[in-house]
Motif scaffolding. Structure first.
Motif, PDB file in Angstrom:
ATOM      1  N   GLU A 155       0.834  -1.200   0.000  1.00 13.79           N
ATOM      2  CA  GLU A 155       0.000   0.000   0.000  1.00 13.79           C
ATOM      3  C   GLU A 155       0.870   1.252   0.000  1.00 13.79           C
ATOM      4  O   GLU A 155       1.951   1.268   0.584  1.00 13.79           O
ATOM      5  N   SER A 156       0.384   2.292  -0.654  1.00 16.70           N
ATOM      6  CA  SER A 156       1.021   3.597  -0.545  1.00 16.70           C
ATOM      7  C   SER A 156       0.253   4.404   0.491  1.00 16.70           C
ATOM      8  O   SER A 156      -0.877   4.074   0.844  1.00 16.70           O
ATOM      9  N   PHE A 157       0.874   5.478   0.974  1.00 15.67           N
ATOM     10  CA  PHE A 157       0.181   6.304   1.978  1.00 15.67           C
ATOM     11  C   PHE A 157       0.768   7.706   1.977  1.00 15.67           C
ATOM     12  O   PHE A 157       1.926   7.925   1.604  1.00 15.67           O
ATOM     13  N   SER A 158      -0.059   8.657   2.388  1.00 17.56           N
ATOM     14  CA  SER A 158       0.374  10.048   2.515  1.00 17.56           C
ATOM     15  C   SER A 158       0.710  10.334   3.974  1.00 17.56           C
ATOM     16  O   SER A 158       0.475   9.501   4.856  1.00 17.56           O
ATOM     17  N   VAL A 183       2.549  14.073  -1.925  1.00 18.98           N
ATOM     18  CA  VAL A 183       3.684  13.174  -1.757  1.00 18.98           C
ATOM     19  C   VAL A 183       3.194  11.884  -1.102  1.00 18.98           C
ATOM     20  O   VAL A 183       2.439  11.926  -0.134  1.00 18.98           O
ATOM     21  N   VAL A 184       3.598  10.741  -1.643  1.00 19.24           N
ATOM     22  CA  VAL A 184       3.216   9.452  -1.053  1.00 19.24           C
ATOM     23  C   VAL A 184       4.466   8.600  -0.854  1.00 19.24           C
ATOM     24  O   VAL A 184       5.486   8.800  -1.527  1.00 19.24           O
ATOM     25  N   VAL A 228      -6.602  16.413  -5.266  1.00 28.00           N
ATOM     26  CA  VAL A 228      -6.620  14.949  -5.324  1.00 28.00           C
ATOM     27  C   VAL A 228      -7.331  14.451  -4.075  1.00 28.00           C
ATOM     28  O   VAL A 228      -7.069  14.953  -2.973  1.00 28.00           O
ATOM     29  N   PHE A 229      -8.243  13.515  -4.231  1.00 27.15           N
ATOM     30  CA  PHE A 229      -8.950  12.983  -3.074  1.00 27.15           C
ATOM     31  C   PHE A 229      -9.161  11.488  -3.223  1.00 27.15           C
ATOM     32  O   PHE A 229      -9.168  10.951  -4.329  1.00 27.15           O
ATOM     33  N   ARG A 230      -9.293  10.826  -2.075  1.00 27.14           N
ATOM     34  CA  ARG A 230      -9.635   9.404  -2.051  1.00 27.14           C
ATOM     35  C   ARG A 230     -11.116   9.290  -1.728  1.00 27.14           C
ATOM     36  O   ARG A 230     -11.589   9.849  -0.742  1.00 27.14           O
ATOM     37  N   PHE A 231     -11.857   8.574  -2.571  1.00 26.18           N
ATOM     38  CA  PHE A 231     -13.296   8.449  -2.365  1.00 26.18           C
ATOM     39  C   PHE A 231     -13.586   7.478  -1.228  1.00 26.18           C
ATOM     40  O   PHE A 231     -13.068   6.366  -1.196  1.00 26.18           O
ATOM     41  N   LEU A 232     -14.419   7.922  -0.287  1.00 27.79           N
ATOM     42  CA  LEU A 232     -14.832   7.100   0.849  1.00 27.79           C
ATOM     43  C   LEU A 232     -16.294   6.711   0.681  1.00 27.79           C
ATOM     44  O   LEU A 232     -16.933   7.039  -0.322  1.00 27.79           O
ATOM     45  N   GLU A 253     -11.551  12.000   1.125  1.00 29.54           N
ATOM     46  CA  GLU A 253     -10.422  12.500   1.917  1.00 29.54           C
ATOM     47  C   GLU A 253      -9.482  13.277   1.004  1.00 29.54           C
ATOM     48  O   GLU A 253      -8.938  12.731   0.041  1.00 29.54           O
ATOM     49  N   CYS A 254      -9.302  14.563   1.268  1.00 30.95           N
ATOM     50  CA  CYS A 254      -8.419  15.395   0.459  1.00 30.95           C
ATOM     51  C   CYS A 254      -6.964  14.964   0.680  1.00 30.95           C
ATOM     52  O   CYS A 254      -6.492  14.876   1.814  1.00 30.95           O
ATOM     53  N   LEU A 255      -6.240  14.705  -0.413  1.00 35.76           N
ATOM     54  CA  LEU A 255      -4.847  14.280  -0.336  1.00 35.76           C
ATOM     55  C   LEU A 255      -3.879  15.386  -0.758  1.00 35.76           C
ATOM     56  O   LEU A 255      -2.672  15.183  -0.722  1.00 35.76           O
ATOM     57  N   THR A 256      -4.408  16.517  -1.166  1.00 38.31           N
ATOM     58  CA  THR A 256      -3.569  17.660  -1.533  1.00 38.31           C
ATOM     59  C   THR A 256      -3.207  18.400  -0.255  1.00 38.31           C
ATOM     60  O   THR A 256      -4.007  19.148   0.298  1.00 38.31           O
ATOM     61  N   GLU A 257      -1.995  18.185   0.228  1.00 37.70           N
ATOM     62  CA  GLU A 257      -1.633  18.572   1.589  1.00 37.70           C
ATOM     63  C   GLU A 257      -1.626  20.070   1.837  1.00 37.70           C
ATOM     64  O   GLU A 257      -1.788  20.519   2.973  1.00 37.70           O
ATOM     65  N   LYS A 258      -1.450  20.896   0.797  1.00 41.42           N
ATOM     66  CA  LYS A 258      -1.425  22.337   1.032  1.00 41.42           C
ATOM     67  C   LYS A 258      -2.794  22.881   1.435  1.00 41.42           C
ATOM     68  O   LYS A 258      -2.894  24.017   1.906  1.00 41.42           O
ATOM     69  N   TYR A 259      -3.835  22.079   1.260  1.00 36.99           N
ATOM     70  CA  TYR A 259      -5.177  22.504   1.664  1.00 36.99           C
ATOM     71  C   TYR A 259      -5.658  21.807   2.934  1.00 36.99           C
ATOM     72  O   TYR A 259      -6.815  21.967   3.335  1.00 36.99           O
TER      73      TYR A 259
END
Length: 218
Positions: free
Chosen positions: A22-25, A63-64, A143-147, A153-159
């Protein structure tokens, strides 16, 4: 019973994900650790795992981290890189799959401060709710992961912010105010309080002078 440090817990969770291909942020691993940890400790621990070959850091947005050369398996390399650095736009798919990553535009914020990504008309819902991310994301691609049940879940860390969760329920505008702005606010308000106190003292003195003129000195 052994006492585990925060770094031990980070290492344990990151290694579990790596062994599961698995990858992860940063936000994901922070949420999986059983106690609050700073971003500095997280990044430092993950960097150590990269140096030792347990993880590999992908320079994507966000980044992941993915399994490194020390992890046995067939997905160490281009397959994982392609899978996690090229999420599809919501306009390019017919439906959203739980756990998959997508790119969408934050169309608006609800009255409770939750960011909504608008979906194409052919889908069975209108928006994906990303929860309380920074309001500067409005009109921007994220970029988001659909739940499940319409959440993402927003994956764009600057936000996002430390401890971000889609169901946080707390409104976040632009993050914590800077110390300089707080100092400015304090310094700007001080003269008003000083002027108010000075005015009150003058009024009290004038009142005493009037009483002396009318009644004579006590």
């Amino acid at each position: 019973m052994s006492n585990y440090t925060r770094r031990d817990r980070i290492w344990n969770q990151a290694l579990k994900k790596a062994l599961a291909d698995e990858s992860f942020s940063l936000n994901q691993i922070q949420r999986d650790v059983s106690e609050p940890v700073s971003s500095h400790i997280l990044k430092d621990t993950l960097s150590s795992m990269v140096d030792q070959g347990w993880l590999s850091k992908e320079q994507s947005e966000p980044v992941v981290w993915v399994p490194g050369s020390q992890i046995p398996g067939e997905k160490n390399g281009e397959e994982i890189h392609e899978q996690h650095t090229s999420p599809k736009k919501v306009t390019e798919v017919t439906s959203l799959v739980e756990g998959k990553e997508y790119v969408g535009v934050v169309d608006r914020f609800s009255t409770s401060g939750n960011a909504n990504v608008r979906l194409p008309e052919h889908m069975d819902r209108t928006f994906v709710n990303l929860g309380p991310i920074y309001e500067s994301s409005e009109g921007e691609s994220v970029v988001f992961r659909f739940l499940e049940t319409g959440w993402g879940e927003c994956l764009t860390e600057k936000y996002t912010y430390d401890g971000y969760s889609p169901r946080d329920g707390m409104k976040h505008s632009e993050g914590p105010a800077s110390s300089s702005s707080q100092t400015s606010s304090t310094s700007n308000s001080s003269p008003h309080r000083s002027h108010s106190n000075h005015s009150s003292n003058n009024s009290f003195t004038e009142l005493n002078n009037r009483n002396d003129l009318i009644n004579g000195p006590m």
